[in-house]
Design a protein around this motif. Structure first.
Motif, PDB file in Angstrom:
ATOM      1  N   ASN A  97      -2.453  -5.665  -3.533  1.00 55.33           N
ATOM      2  CA  ASN A  97      -1.717  -4.579  -4.181  1.00 55.33           C
ATOM      3  C   ASN A  97      -2.645  -3.380  -4.331  1.00 55.33           C
ATOM      4  O   ASN A  97      -3.626  -3.441  -5.075  1.00 55.33           O
ATOM      5  N   PHE A  98      -2.322  -2.305  -3.628  1.00 54.54           N
ATOM      6  CA  PHE A  98      -3.162  -1.118  -3.661  1.00 54.54           C
ATOM      7  C   PHE A  98      -2.417   0.115  -4.189  1.00 54.54           C
ATOM      8  O   PHE A  98      -3.008   0.959  -4.826  1.00 54.54           O
ATOM      9  N   GLY A  99      -1.162   0.261  -3.865  1.00 53.74           N
ATOM     10  CA  GLY A  99      -0.463   1.519  -4.099  1.00 53.74           C
ATOM     11  C   GLY A  99       0.448   1.489  -5.309  1.00 53.74           C
ATOM     12  O   GLY A  99       0.540   0.511  -6.049  1.00 53.74           O
ATOM     13  N   GLY A 100       1.140   2.637  -5.472  1.00 52.75           N
ATOM     14  CA  GLY A 100       2.143   2.736  -6.526  1.00 52.75           C
ATOM     15  C   GLY A 100       1.583   3.310  -7.818  1.00 52.75           C
ATOM     16  O   GLY A 100       0.527   2.888  -8.289  1.00 52.75           O
ATOM     17  N   ARG A 101       2.273   4.317  -8.358  1.00 60.61           N
ATOM     18  CA  ARG A 101       1.940   4.791  -9.706  1.00 60.61           C
ATOM     19  C   ARG A 101       2.197   3.661 -10.699  1.00 60.61           C
ATOM     20  O   ARG A 101       1.397   3.414 -11.600  1.00 60.61           O
TER      21      ARG A 101
ATOM     22  N   LEU B 193      -5.187 -10.070  -4.765  1.00 62.45           N
ATOM     23  CA  LEU B 193      -6.184  -9.054  -5.107  1.00 62.45           C
ATOM     24  C   LEU B 193      -5.447  -7.756  -5.412  1.00 62.45           C
ATOM     25  O   LEU B 193      -4.690  -7.246  -4.582  1.00 62.45           O
ATOM     26  N   THR B 194      -5.674  -7.229  -6.611  1.00 65.26           N
ATOM     27  CA  THR B 194      -5.128  -5.934  -7.002  1.00 65.26           C
ATOM     28  C   THR B 194      -6.286  -4.966  -7.214  1.00 65.26           C
ATOM     29  O   THR B 194      -7.243  -5.296  -7.923  1.00 65.26           O
TER      30      THR B 194
ATOM     31  N   ARG C   2       0.852  -1.194   0.000  1.00 65.92           N
ATOM     32  CA  ARG C   2       0.000   0.000   0.000  1.00 65.92           C
ATOM     33  C   ARG C   2       0.885   1.240   0.000  1.00 65.92           C
ATOM     34  O   ARG C   2       0.759   2.131   0.842  1.00 65.92           O
ATOM     35  N   GLU C   3       1.793   1.254  -0.977  1.00 68.91           N
ATOM     36  CA  GLU C   3       2.685   2.397  -1.137  1.00 68.91           C
ATOM     37  C   GLU C   3       1.876   3.637  -1.532  1.00 68.91           C
ATOM     38  O   GLU C   3       0.700   3.546  -1.920  1.00 68.91           O
TER      39      GLU C   3
ATOM     40  N   ASP D  60       1.171  -4.657 -11.939  1.00 66.09           N
ATOM     41  CA  ASP D  60       1.568  -5.852 -12.703  1.00 66.09           C
ATOM     42  C   ASP D  60       1.913  -6.983 -11.729  1.00 66.09           C
ATOM     43  O   ASP D  60       2.666  -6.784 -10.778  1.00 66.09           O
ATOM     44  N   THR D  61       1.363  -8.156 -11.975  1.00 65.67           N
ATOM     45  CA  THR D  61       1.727  -9.344 -11.198  1.00 65.67           C
ATOM     46  C   THR D  61       2.205 -10.424 -12.150  1.00 65.67           C
ATOM     47  O   THR D  61       1.482 -10.809 -13.065  1.00 65.67           O
TER      48      THR D  61
END
Length: 443
Positions: free
Chosen positions: A270-274, A296-297, A243-244, A306-307
């Motif tokens: 995965n929640f954060g990040g540009r 879960l993204t 959660r960046e 991206d995963t």
């Protein structure tokens, strides 16, 4: 000397970018390590630095990076994150792990924020520069040896190792409380970068619950690597929460090696990040080994998430089950690429993989590529992917029962995400993640 016309300006720029990051790596902490570990670490770093100098920065011309454009990073002048502190009462802690927590701020160990007093005998949880000499013999043969060690971002991380978050559990150790690894990035005057490293070993017959969390403020780059080993009949339940800041960049690598009859479960969010990317590589090294991957993204705004996962089986009677979901809105873009390798030696494998995607806006984008590569002839394997939108008929039905359109929409979103959130073992963590989902998807 003039450049070849076939070489683009981006490619010319990429090599200096890697070298500039490399030039800012911290020194080997010789004075804090025993002599043998100090020499070993220096050699490991130099080997990886050599790899970095020969590798090129990934571009969309590379198949593994075809859908994720990292060229934005080349325009930023990253500087190594500096030592910093945060107030204890600002930490978003997990109550069940209040006495089993390691905290790093900007990549630096924060002993004033960490607490491992509640852990039982038989386990070491700490950092490399404070590791008792007796444990070094367990540590040195493992670090940097997982598959994929020569990948460019992994090599960059290894070349810069100055400290490591360490979890080592002796054979037959059962740890009831979860262990929380928390990596925090704080705002700086310039665009900074840090490269957290984690090393986790569960020896034979161990059982561990681990929560790995990344959070931060402002714009920065996190390049994290986590290596995990499971001994025979060991079990690890691993929750990874990214959660960046939504203006940050996150590159993460998790490499897992499983011995016979071990069981590894990952539930990641995965929640954060540009721009964010998680590379997940699992190697099943023994018979009757089980791997369960839940993901879960949730992406909105201009995010790209991206995963990429690889599960490589090598022995009979292996089991893998992967479910990854993506919830995408606004102009966000998610990517899923999952590979499962089932060679001839992996007879009687039971493998399943499914990627489900829900688009919440017309301009949201999904790229999905599940892959099964099977040469064994006596296996049970399946894979698939779906991309859908909220059904107007379902919303209409819920509105006819008295719900507003927003409430009806949120109810359907909650139903989509609940299947993953319900797999979290801790009530406080599942509540926290449900709140994060609601905050990102509410109208």
């Amino acid at each position: 000397m003039s450049q070849s016309p076939a070489v683009t300006s981006r490619e010319i720029k990429s090599a200096p970018f890697l070298l500039k990051i490399l030039q800012q790596r911290p020194p080997v902490p010789h004075e804090q390590l025993d002599s043998e570990t100090s020499v070993w670490l220096e050699n490991l770093r130099e080997q990886s630095a050599s790899w970095v100098s020969r590798l090129k920065f990934p571009s969309k011309k590379d198949e593994e990076w075809r859908f994720t454009d990292l060229s934005l990073l080349l325009d930023l002048d990253f500087t190594a994150a500096k030592f910093s502190t945060v107030e204890f009462n600002t930490i978003d802690s997990i109550p069940e792990a209040a006495e089993s927590r390691l905290v790093f701020v900007n990549g630096f160990y924060a002993p004033e924020l960490s607490n491992t007093s509640g852990l039982p005998k038989g386990i070491y949880v700490g950092n490399l520069t404070n590791i008792p000499e007796a444990y070094c013999k367990y540590f040195r043969p493992y670090l940097g040896t997982q598959s994929g060690a020569e990948e460019v971002f992994t090599s960059l991380n290894t070349a810069s190792i100055a400290d490591v978050a360490i979890i080592w559990a002796a054979p037959n150790t059962l740890v009831e409380q979860p262990i929380h690894l928390l990596f925090i990035s704080v705002a700086e005057d310039s665009v900074s970068f840090s490269q957290p490293r984690s090393w986790i070993v569960a020896e034979k017959n161990c059982s561990l619950d681990i929560i790995e969390e990344y959070s931060g403020q402002s714009s920065y780059l996190t390049n994290a690597v986590t290596e995990i080993w499971l001994g025979e009949n060991a079990q690890i339940n691993h929750t990874r929460l990214q959660r960046e800041s939504e203006t940050a960049y996150h590159i993460g690598k998790t490499a897992v090696s499983q011995a016979r009859a071990s069981r590894y479960t990952l539930t990641e969010f995965n929640f954060g990040g540009r721009i964010s990317r998680h590379n997940l590589e699992i190697a099943q090294q023994g018979e009757q080994t089980e791997t369960y991957l839940n993901g879960l993204t949730v992406a909105n705004g201009e995010q790209t998430a991206d995963t990429h996962s690889i599960i490589a089986l090598s022995k009979p009677h292996g089991t893998t089950d992967q479910l990854h979901k993506c919830l995408v809105s606004d102009r966000a873009h998610t990517i899923f690429n999952g590979k499962v390798f089932v060679p001839k030696a992996a007879q009687l494998t039971n493998a399943a993989q499914l990627n489900r995607n829900l688009l919440l806006s017309p301009k949201a984008r999904v790229d999905t590529k599940p892959e099964l590569r099977i040469t064994a002839d006596n296996v049970k394997c399946s894979h698939g992917a779906t991309v859908s939108q909220l059904e107007a008929e379902e919303i209409f039905y819920l509105r006819s029962r008295g719900l507003t359109e927003d409430n009806a929409r949120q109810l359907l979103i909650n139903g989509f995400t609940a299947e993953i959130i319900e797999r979290i073992l801790l009530n406080s963590l599942s509540t926290k993640i449900a709140t994060l989902v609601a905050n990102k998807t509410s109208s």
